[in-house]
Design a protein around this motif. Structure first.
Motif, short mmCIF file in Angstrom:
data_model
loop_
_atom_site.label_atom_id
_atom_site.label_comp_id
_atom_site.label_asym_id
_atom_site.label_seq_id
_atom_site.Cartn_x
_atom_site.Cartn_y
_atom_site.Cartn_z
N VAL A 194 0.86 -1.19 0.00
CA VAL A 194 0.00 0.00 0.00
C VAL A 194 0.89 1.23 0.00
O VAL A 194 1.99 1.22 0.56
N LYS A 195 0.44 2.30 -0.64
CA LYS A 195 1.29 3.47 -0.81
C LYS A 195 0.47 4.74 -0.75
O LYS A 195 -0.75 4.75 -0.98
N ALA A 196 1.15 5.84 -0.44
CA ALA A 196 0.50 7.15 -0.36
C ALA A 196 1.50 8.22 -0.75
O ALA A 196 2.72 8.05 -0.63
N HIS A 197 0.97 9.33 -1.24
CA HIS A 197 1.81 10.45 -1.69
C HIS A 197 1.07 11.75 -1.44
O HIS A 197 -0.15 11.83 -1.59
N TRP A 221 -2.02 21.65 -4.18
CA TRP A 221 -1.65 20.38 -3.55
C TRP A 221 -2.10 19.22 -4.44
O TRP A 221 -3.13 19.31 -5.10
N ASP A 222 -1.34 18.13 -4.42
CA ASP A 222 -1.79 16.89 -5.06
C ASP A 222 -1.56 15.74 -4.10
O ASP A 222 -0.70 15.82 -3.21
N TRP A 223 -2.33 14.66 -4.26
CA TRP A 223 -2.19 13.51 -3.39
C TRP A 223 -2.59 12.23 -4.11
O TRP A 223 -3.26 12.26 -5.16
N MET A 224 -2.17 11.11 -3.54
CA MET A 224 -2.43 9.80 -4.12
C MET A 224 -2.52 8.74 -3.03
O MET A 224 -1.75 8.76 -2.07
N ALA A 241 -4.35 3.32 -8.25
CA ALA A 241 -4.17 4.47 -7.38
C ALA A 241 -5.26 5.51 -7.62
O ALA A 241 -5.69 5.73 -8.76
N TYR A 242 -5.69 6.12 -6.54
CA TYR A 242 -6.62 7.25 -6.61
C TYR A 242 -5.79 8.53 -6.55
O TYR A 242 -5.02 8.73 -5.61
N VAL A 243 -5.92 9.38 -7.57
CA VAL A 243 -5.13 10.60 -7.68
C VAL A 243 -6.06 11.80 -7.71
O VAL A 243 -7.12 11.78 -8.35
N ALA A 273 -9.12 10.91 -10.25
CA ALA A 273 -9.09 9.81 -11.22
C ALA A 273 -8.51 8.57 -10.56
O ALA A 273 -7.72 8.66 -9.62
N VAL A 274 -8.91 7.42 -11.06
CA VAL A 274 -8.32 6.15 -10.65
C VAL A 274 -7.39 5.73 -11.78
O VAL A 274 -7.82 5.55 -12.92
N VAL A 275 -6.11 5.59 -11.46
CA VAL A 275 -5.08 5.25 -12.46
C VAL A 275 -4.65 3.81 -12.25
O VAL A 275 -4.24 3.42 -11.14
N VAL A 276 -4.74 3.02 -13.31
CA VAL A 276 -4.35 1.61 -13.28
C VAL A 276 -3.06 1.45 -14.08
O VAL A 276 -2.91 2.06 -15.15
#
Length: 282
Positions: A194-197, A221-224, A241-243, A273-276
């Motif tokens: 699992v990851k976060a940004h 700001w941006d996040w993921m 990931a949800y961005v 967006a959900v990025v695959v």
């Protein structure tokens, strides 16, 4: 005595064989690594660079045991992200990475290039990253600062000026600051990570050459949040990931029509967006 001598000879042979095998497997002073990926969308600091369409990406890094490394990375682009080039981004990267105790420090620079585009759309961005682990958690903090360059300047005051093709302030130069933090944790015996940004951008509040900008609203700001799954017995990793960003439609209004899907003023390229992704590492 003969048995002792035979045993000693056998042990000596086994030891010699083990040492030779270890030497064969020992890594050399230079290592090469890389990856190729298919992604549902290329997001750079939360903003779509592929017009919310699929992208093919790949990179390779050559590292020396001293800590020095060089690399390159590329992706196809569309819409806002083209920067006046041939629908491609090509990054050249160089740096130095060293571990001090439990922390790894990485200092380098990225040259963002847009082949067949104008020189004033390319820019250089030095960076510093510090990473470490605590238990199963990996943490990274970074700062990237691009000094004043034409690619980062406010050549157009707004989207209307960009649509007209008449520069408001041609030749303007500006800088850009990006701060970010990453976290990742592997879930034992599952192949999952699992990851976060989270990131913060601060730059010009206008549009640069070809109506683009690294910090499109000047400050945002941006996040993921996401997860990766390493597919067993393969070099493949499947990611989702949800961005998102805090760039609202109202904030981005002056950027239109450039800052939209299809560059027609309809639909934001900075919304959630959900990025695959599917990545093969080597």
């Amino acid at each position: 005595m003969k048995k002792i001598m035979a045993a000693a000879a056998l042990a000596s042979a086994v030891l010699a064989s083990t040492q030779a095998h270890a030497q064969e497997e020992a890594p050399g002073p230079v290592t090469v690594s890389g990856s190729v990926a298919l992604v549902s969308e290329y997001r750079f600091r939360g903003v779509s660079q592929s017009d919310r369409a699929m992208a093919v990406q790949g990179g390779i890094t050559i590292a020396h045991e001293s800590g020095l490394y060089v690399g390159t990375w590329g992706s196809n682009l569309a819409g806002w992200g083209t920067f006046g080039g041939a629908n491609m981004e090509l990054d050249l990267i160089a740096g130095f990475k060293k571990t001090f105790g439990s922390a790894t420090v990485d200092v380098g620079a990225t040259w963002y290039m847009y082949p067949n585009g104008f020189d004033n759309t390319d820019f250089v961005e030095p960076y510093v990253k510090v990473s470490g682990t605590t238990g199963p958690l990996s943490l990274t903090a970074g700062v990237a600062y691009a000094p004043k360059q034409e690619a980062l300047g406010a050549w157009y005051a707004d989207g209307a000026a960009a649509a007209s093709g008449v520069y408001t302030n041609p030749g303007d130069k500006n800088d850009n600051l990006y701060l970010w933090g990453d976290a990742a944790a592997g879930i034992p015996n599952t192949g999952l990570t699992v990851k976060a940004h989270i990131g913060y951008s601060k730059g010009n509040d206008g549009l640069g050459p070809f109506a683009t900008s690294v910090a499109p609203t000047g400050e945002y700001w941006d996040w993921m949040l996401g997860a990766d799954y390493a597919i067993p017995t393969t070099p493949l990793t499947l990611g989702v990931a949800y961005v998102d960003t805090d760039i609202t439609t109202a904030k981005a209004a002056y950027l239109q029509p450039s800052f939209s899907r299809g560059q027609d003023g309809v639909g934001s390229i900075a919304g959630s967006a959900v990025v695959v992704s599917l990545t093969a590492a080597f």
